[in-house]
Enzyme design. Structure first.
Site, PDB file in Angstrom:
ATOM      1  N   THR A 141       0.986  -1.051  -0.102  1.00 25.09           N
ATOM      2  CA  THR A 141       0.137  -0.125   0.060  1.00 25.09           C
ATOM      3  C   THR A 141       0.870   1.213   0.056  1.00 25.09           C
ATOM      4  OG1 THR A 141      -1.742   1.419   1.278  1.00 25.09           O
ATOM      5  CG2 THR A 141      -0.453  -0.251   2.302  1.00 25.09           C
ATOM      6  N   ASP A 143      -0.065   4.048   1.038  1.00 20.55           N
ATOM      7  CA  ASP A 143      -0.471   4.695   2.103  1.00 20.55           C
ATOM      8  C   ASP A 143       0.317   4.471   3.405  1.00 20.55           C
ATOM      9  OD1 ASP A 143      -2.393   5.795   0.993  1.00 20.55           O
ATOM     10  OD2 ASP A 143      -4.018   4.152   1.387  1.00 20.55           O
ATOM     11  N   GLY A 190      -2.696  10.230  -0.102  1.00 29.04           N
ATOM     12  CA  GLY A 190      -2.960  10.113   1.432  1.00 29.04           C
ATOM     13  C   GLY A 190      -3.723  10.851   1.990  1.00 29.04           C
ATOM     14  N   ARG A 191      -4.863  10.251   2.102  1.00 29.95           N
ATOM     15  CA  ARG A 191      -6.259  10.860   2.781  1.00 29.95           C
ATOM     16  C   ARG A 191      -6.220  11.039   4.082  1.00 29.95           C
ATOM     17  NH1 ARG A 191     -11.188  12.943  -0.122  1.00 29.95           N
ATOM     18  NH2 ARG A 191      -9.951  13.088  -1.660  1.00 29.95           N
ATOM     19  N   ARG A 299       1.944   7.011  -8.085  1.00 30.11           N
ATOM     20  CA  ARG A 299       1.915   5.693  -7.688  1.00 30.11           C
ATOM     21  C   ARG A 299       2.236   4.701  -8.816  1.00 30.11           C
ATOM     22  NH1 ARG A 299      -4.435   4.129  -6.555  1.00 30.11           N
ATOM     23  NH2 ARG A 299      -4.834   3.343  -8.641  1.00 30.11           N
TER      24      ARG A 299
END
Lengths: 418, 418
Positions: A141, A143, A190-191, A299
């Site tokens: 991920t 993230d 990156g929420r 990404r």
């Protein structure tokens, strides 16, 4: 007779998830007597549910090797979160049926937090249904929010892309600032967590005095404080680079990107956080600005992947197969950091029960006191993850990525309505 | 006694303009007996007008060599268009005064169309004022719109960045399209000409069946036709990648990016063309979308520079000095293409009278009949320009760019009010 394996890619893809696929398939091939064919799910877990399996044995060794330098999901991925076992027992039972029909004894699931949870459940239901499946979660991920592991494959390459792009764009703005753009705003992914935004801070270092301001999702946005910080940077350096997370939000939780504006037809006007921040600076200080939204470019940027990231993505796929062959079940291979500088790491493992539904947030001590920068501790953590280059091969100026044949396996079961 | 030289960077910087600076300075150093010190203008021509000169002889050979792999303008650039000779004789006379004061006989101006014009005028006024200046224009512009030369340094690297990024993002979207994003929109530079947008078309080739739709500034936007084209691509490929030029506009000339929307305070809501196009597709077809705006990332991306572009940028700087030493004046060294495949080129030259105020547009035959793609002729033109990789050195995962000392030369003249 050796059991077959099932491999699926889950959720948002990365520039190195195929490197993990490469690690899984090459390691399975190297253990041909102990493990049978690796079937991949077409479009992730949906391929398992619909019995749409891909026979990876139809791919040449060269094409499988090329996965290592090919971004995105070679077998297709999906955003499909399986509901809880209680609410959706039918789907889990279907998975087991498909695995049974194709003599699959190993389940390699390559994804983030949700897929770790699914993987865990598959392992549990296989036990309760009496059909043994060894379920291994291969982490992935951008993230970087999985627990226990030092970091998550996919993140290091995005971090490198953002760090390098921020440095390059800052050189650009610096050289033009006298008569042109004084503030450049870059919006990054990156929420929920600011790991990616933090990487923008690596643009500056002892040899590169670059004025970077980071807007983290961890720090509720304070407009006056931000505007003062921008002015201070422009006063001292002539320009300022702002890296804003797509998840940047006000005190009340409203995203900066959500302005409630409407177009001529009354439709909500969707924008990014970057133009909002850029216009805010312009309104307050009159500085000329430019803004960029990196979105998927960050990404997918296999051309600038971190070698560390590629190596770890491959190693974790490989370790997944080796652990399965060693009899492990319901685990995730992890990266264990043994030294910061020089960076050293080895493969560890974590029980899926400890991984599922746990989000690793940025430690508070990684964000500088003013809320707009990274600390030395953060730099020490991040720097090794962007270490090394791992360029794909090029032909005629373009990177050569593989597109697999993705031959379907004959179906053996009745259709399943999703 | 050998005359000194003045070098300045002009207009928007690129990832290779410093390679031209490197070519100028290294070639001057190699001809130390024939040419004196190279003075650079701090922030471009403004540095000449204000007598803010940089003594490049204070920089080490290693640092000058490092310019070859450092993006942006190492001496600073500016957006400052000198008015016509008639309207602004004072500024031209000041340039000559400064050149005289510092014994400068060579003027190397590194920029696009406007600077070619300025360069030409400097050569004319030096004659009329009886102080001889050999004025050489070294071409640079990501817009690729200078005439006569095969292409313009800076463009090839942007083209490579856009082509590679479009391919990478398309792999990403393709692998997620079943359950997630079906349309990805990338906004690229080029307000007047579609050269950069055209590069997005290189993402697809015989080995990569990628559905790309390009929105050129040369083709007035037809919404229904565009939406039908997107639907056809999604129907055939499952997804679609749209590359939209920032200069895309409606039949009446209004930019797509200009929506006339207002925020809560009544301010014009500035957005990009990408979100407009993405929302249009969503409204018509309901497809999930993502969009990116590359902005400065594309022109600063030294990490992905085209080797051809770097080589040509350097060669044109070098040729500029050699031509000056051979007595040339009021000319621009050019790239002359002698073969498409394999690509071969040599250095030529063009009189500035033929360069100034002429814009090279994309030929009609480079745009496909439907207006949304590139032709084989365009591909043949573009491909060599993105050929080869020329990576900067890296340290700890980050590219090593040089920041020069930029030591000021003592002023000899009274202040000049700009």
């Amino acid at each position: 007779m050796a059991k077959n394996a099932f491999y699926a890619q889950s959720g948002g893809v990365t520039s190195v998830i195929n490197a993990s696929a490469c690690g899984v398939i090459e390691t399975a091939r190297a253990n041909a007597g102990k493990i049978g064919t690796v079937y991949a799910g077409r479009n992730g877990i949906i391929g398992a549910l619909t019995e749409d399996l891909i026979d990876t044995s139809k791919e040449s060794d060269a094409d499988i090797a090329a996965l290592r330098h090919t971004p995105a999901g070679a077998f297709g991925s999906c955003r499909y979160k399986m509901k809880s076992l209680e609410d959706n027992r039918r789907e889990y039972e279907r998975l087991i049926e498909v695995f049974k029909a194709h003599d699959i004894g190993y389940f390699f699931y390559n994804g983030g937090g949700d897929s770790a949870d699914t993987c865990h459940k598959v392992s549990q239901i296989s036990e309760s249904l009496g059909f043994p499946i060894q379920a291994i979660h291969v982490p992935k991920t951008v993230d970087n929010d999985l627990p226990i592991t030092d970091n998550c494959p996919g993140f290091g390459s995005v971090a490198k892309y953002i760090a390098v792009s921020t440095r390059e764009a800052s050189f650009d703005v610096n050289s033009m600032a006298l008569t042109s753009t004084k503030v450049f705003v870059l919006e990054v992914m990156g929420r929920h967590a600011g790991w990616i935004a933090a990487a923008g801070g690596l643009a500056a270092d002892a040899d590169n005095d670059i004025p970077v301001i980071i807007i983290f999702p961890e720090v509720p946005f304070e407009q006056e404080k931000f505007l003062a910080a921008v002015k201070a940077k422009v006063d001292s350096h002539g320009y300022c680079t702002v890296v804003v997370s797509e998840g940047a939000h006000w005190q009340d939780g409203t995203f900066l990107a959500d302005q409630g504006t409407r177009d001529a037809f009354g439709h909500a006007q969707l924008g990014g956080a970057a133009p909002v921040v850029a216009n805010m600076v312009k309104d307050a200080h009159g500085y000329k600005f430019h803004w960029a939204v990196a979105d998927y470019l960050q990404r997918a940027a296999r051309h600038l992947a971190s070698k560390t990231d590629v190596d770890q993505a491959y190693a974790l796929g490989k370790a997944g197969v080796e652990m399965a062959l060693a009899g492990e079940n319901a685990i995730m291979p992890t990266v264990v950091r043994t030294s910061d500088a020089p960076y050293a790491w080895e493969i560890g493992k974590a029980p899926l029960a400890d991984v599922a539904n746990v989000e690793k947030m940025m430690p508070k001590e990684f964000i500088s006191e003013d809320g707009f920068g990274i600390t030395e501790a953060c730099r020490t953590y991040l720097l090794p993850l962007i270490g090394g280059e791992d360029y794909p091969p090029y032909k005629d100026g373009m990177p050569v990525f593989v597109t697999l044949k993705n031959v379907a396996v004959d179906k053996k079961l009745p259709e399943f309505k999703m």
